[in-house]
Write an enzyme that holds these catalytic residues in place. Structure first.
Site, PDB file in Angstrom:
ATOM      1  N   TYR A 148     -37.654   4.873   5.763  1.00 28.43           N
ATOM      2  CA  TYR A 148     -37.549   3.615   5.019  1.00 28.43           C
ATOM      3  C   TYR A 148     -36.569   2.709   5.739  1.00 28.43           C
ATOM      4  O   TYR A 148     -35.490   3.144   6.145  1.00 28.43           O
ATOM      5  CB  TYR A 148     -37.043   3.890   3.598  1.00 28.43           C
ATOM      6  N   ASP A 241     -31.749   2.824  12.969  1.00 24.42           N
ATOM      7  CA  ASP A 241     -31.411   2.343  11.634  1.00 24.42           C
ATOM      8  C   ASP A 241     -30.404   3.304  11.007  1.00 24.42           C
ATOM      9  O   ASP A 241     -30.762   4.337  10.454  1.00 24.42           O
ATOM     10  CB  ASP A 241     -32.679   2.226  10.780  1.00 24.42           C
ATOM     11  N   LYS A 269     -24.915   0.165   3.500  1.00 25.75           N
ATOM     12  CA  LYS A 269     -24.375   1.201   2.619  1.00 25.75           C
ATOM     13  C   LYS A 269     -22.870   1.441   2.835  1.00 25.75           C
ATOM     14  O   LYS A 269     -22.077   0.639   2.380  1.00 25.75           O
ATOM     15  CB  LYS A 269     -25.228   2.466   2.724  1.00 25.75           C
TER      16      LYS A 269
HETATM   17  C1  LIG Z   1     -31.090   1.807   2.099  1.00 24.56           C
HETATM   18  C2  LIG Z   1     -31.718   1.668   3.429  1.00 24.56           C
HETATM   19  C3  LIG Z   1     -32.187   0.421   3.895  1.00 24.56           C
HETATM   20  C4  LIG Z   1     -32.226  -0.798   3.043  1.00 24.56           C
HETATM   21  O1  LIG Z   1     -30.965  -1.240   2.667  1.00 24.56           O
HETATM   22  P1  LIG Z   1     -30.811  -2.224   1.399  1.00 24.56           P
HETATM   23  O2  LIG Z   1     -29.369  -2.598   1.412  1.00 24.56           O
HETATM   24  O3  LIG Z   1     -31.227  -1.428   0.205  1.00 24.56           O
HETATM   25  O4  LIG Z   1     -31.724  -3.381   1.640  1.00 24.56           O
HETATM   26  C5  LIG Z   1     -32.644   0.352   5.196  1.00 24.56           C
HETATM   27  N1  LIG Z   1     -32.667   1.440   5.992  1.00 24.56           N
HETATM   28  C6  LIG Z   1     -32.234   2.650   5.574  1.00 24.56           C
HETATM   29  C7  LIG Z   1     -32.253   3.803   6.518  1.00 24.56           C
HETATM   30  C8  LIG Z   1     -31.767   2.798   4.271  1.00 24.56           C
HETATM   31  O5  LIG Z   1     -31.382   4.015   3.858  1.00 24.56           O
END
Ligand SMILES: *Cc1c(COP(=O)(O)O)cnc(C)c1O
Length: 428
Positions: A148, A241, A269
């Site tokens: 994701y 990511d 995060k």
């Molecule tokens: C949570 C997450 C996102 C998205 O971040 P948001 O702040 O919720 O938009 C993107 N990539 C990874 C790997 C994530 O865990």
């Protein structure tokens, strides 16, 4: 076994929420659709615990989906926020605080020469992709099933937990023309990625270096190195990511832990310690293409917001090398305790863990990719989840999410968790 019963205040809030908020939640993963029953409404947090509207306390394994590595209301972060707030909440102008923060990020994150702050992980990944496409002059991207990367159109393809839990792999509203630019192959299948890269002009490969949106799936040995080589060989950029793994699986993130450096890195995060901060950064020659230094446009009214940056700065400052060895130790103790409980209760489950992120899968064999994750016993997870909640443990309401330990989960709490997990497993 009976489902968790929310208290009367939480139950009443849910009824009101359903009238004015779609599904009662502002992010679908918070709803209880996949596990049944009704959620508690959370009112406050303290350390490793959260309290609901009815005054019940829970050990928190969600940690706001990753950011709360220091626990709730850590004194240093609260003090930094109070001070920042006194100076005003937003200026939409350059501030010294952003410079301090960018310097700290570039110092700590391998391969990050320059960084742009944004407000969510979604913004970070979609902006990094735009930059990668601009830099390579190519349109295609390659992602991995079950990873994701936020909810922007092109990335909402085979996108893991949220969509997976709801059973909608691709969302309506994503134009086919956009989705068609996103190629997907299974995670941990280096050969499949190599074939795509050799046969298609791919702008960027984007991946979670530890896949945390289908539980907790570490990269096979050599997988990240192999992707790095294949990207370089075929002129594609590697976007790591680290929105979940950054400052989580090591002080410098997964790039440091595994020794593989992307061309671009996305952060979120933990970087904001619970405030809306995210970032993308990387090689200077690439980042210099961002407006106003270069032609690739990207912007944000609240980007680099003073409160959010103060929260992030105070959080990262607390994250010394010792924090990570301590989290590793507690993670290992929790894993050993849960594994003993699994053994005692007849097996059929396994723990996968990288540092302080982990997942309990109801499956005997290792989970290496999305197909493996999907083969887990989801009904058993639902019962287990209700058992945890009744025992005062707040976990993510999905079989495909990572759980997080933080510094506030001390040894006594780890023991409490092991006991609760053992009790919930015994029930079935
Ligand atoms: C949570 C997450 C996102 C998205 O971040 P948001 O702040 O919720 O938009 C993107 N990539 C990874 C790997 C994530 O865990």
């Amino acid at each position: 076994m009976s489902a968790y019963e929310p208290g009367p205040k939480s139950a009443a809030l849910l009824q009101r929420a359903l009238q004015v908020i779609p599904g009662g939640v502002n992010s679908p993963v918070r709803a209880f659709g996949a596990v049944g029953g009704q959620p508690p409404f959370i009112e406050r947090g303290e350390g490793c615990r959260v309290q609901d509207a009815d005054g019940r306390w829970y050990i928190d394994l969600v940690g706001s989906w990753g950011p709360m590595i220091l626990g709730h209301r850590p004194p240093a972060v609260m003090e930094a926020l109070r001070q920042a707030m006194e100076g005003g909440t937003s200026f939409g102008a350059a501030t010294g605080r952003e410079v301090d923060f960018a310097e700290l990020i570039c110092e700590r994150v391998p391969g990050c020469d320059s960084v742009r702050l944004v407000s969510s992980g979604t913004e970070a990944t979609m902006s990094a992709l735009r930059l990668a496409r601009a830099a390579t002059g190519r349109d295609l991207i390659l992602k991995f099933d079950g990873c994701y990367h936020g909810h922007s159109d092109g990335l909402l393809v085979s996108a893991g937990s949220g969509a997976l839990t709801l059973g909608v792999p691709d969302s309506p509203g994503v134009p086919a023309a956009v989705a068609n630019l996103t190629l997907t192959v299974p995670y941990n299948d280096l050969e499949a990625a190599r074939v795509v890269l050799a046969t298609h002009p791919v702008a960027a490969v984007i991946l979670e270096p530890v896949a945390g949106n289908m539980g907790c799936v570490p990269p096979d040995p050599g997988y990240l190195e192999g992707l790095r080589e294949a990207c370089t060989a075929h002129g594609a950029l590697l976007i790591v990511d680290e929105v979940m793994t950054g400052f989580r699986v090591a002080r410098g993130g997964a790039q440091e832990r595994y020794g593989v450096i992307g061309d671009l890195v996305c952060l979120g995060k933990v970087i904001g310690g619970g405030l809306p901060v995210a970032a993308f950064g990387g090689r200077r020659d690439l980042m210099e293409r961002m407006a106003p230094a270069g032609p690739v446009y990207q912007a944000g009214t609240l980007s680099g917001n003073p409160l959010a940056v103060a929260g992030g700065m105070a959080t990262l400052t607390q994250l010394t090398p010792d924090v990570y060895s301590e989290l590793e130790r507690r993670g290992a103790a929790l894993q050993a305790g849960i594994e003993a409980a699994i053994e005692r209760t007849g097996g059929g489950a396994r723990v996968q863990r990288v540092g302080s992120m982990f997942c309990l899968y109801f499956r005997d064999a290792p989970v290496r990719n999305l197909a493996d994750a999907k083969s887990c016993d989801v009904a058993r997870f639902g019962r287990f989840f209700q058992g945890l909640l009744r025992r005062g443990v707040y976990a993510a309401p999905s079989a495909f999410e990572a759980a997080f330990l933080g510094l506030a989960h001390d040894d006594a709490v780890v023991d409490e968790l092991i006991a609760a997990v053992g009790g919930a497993l015994e029930e079935g």
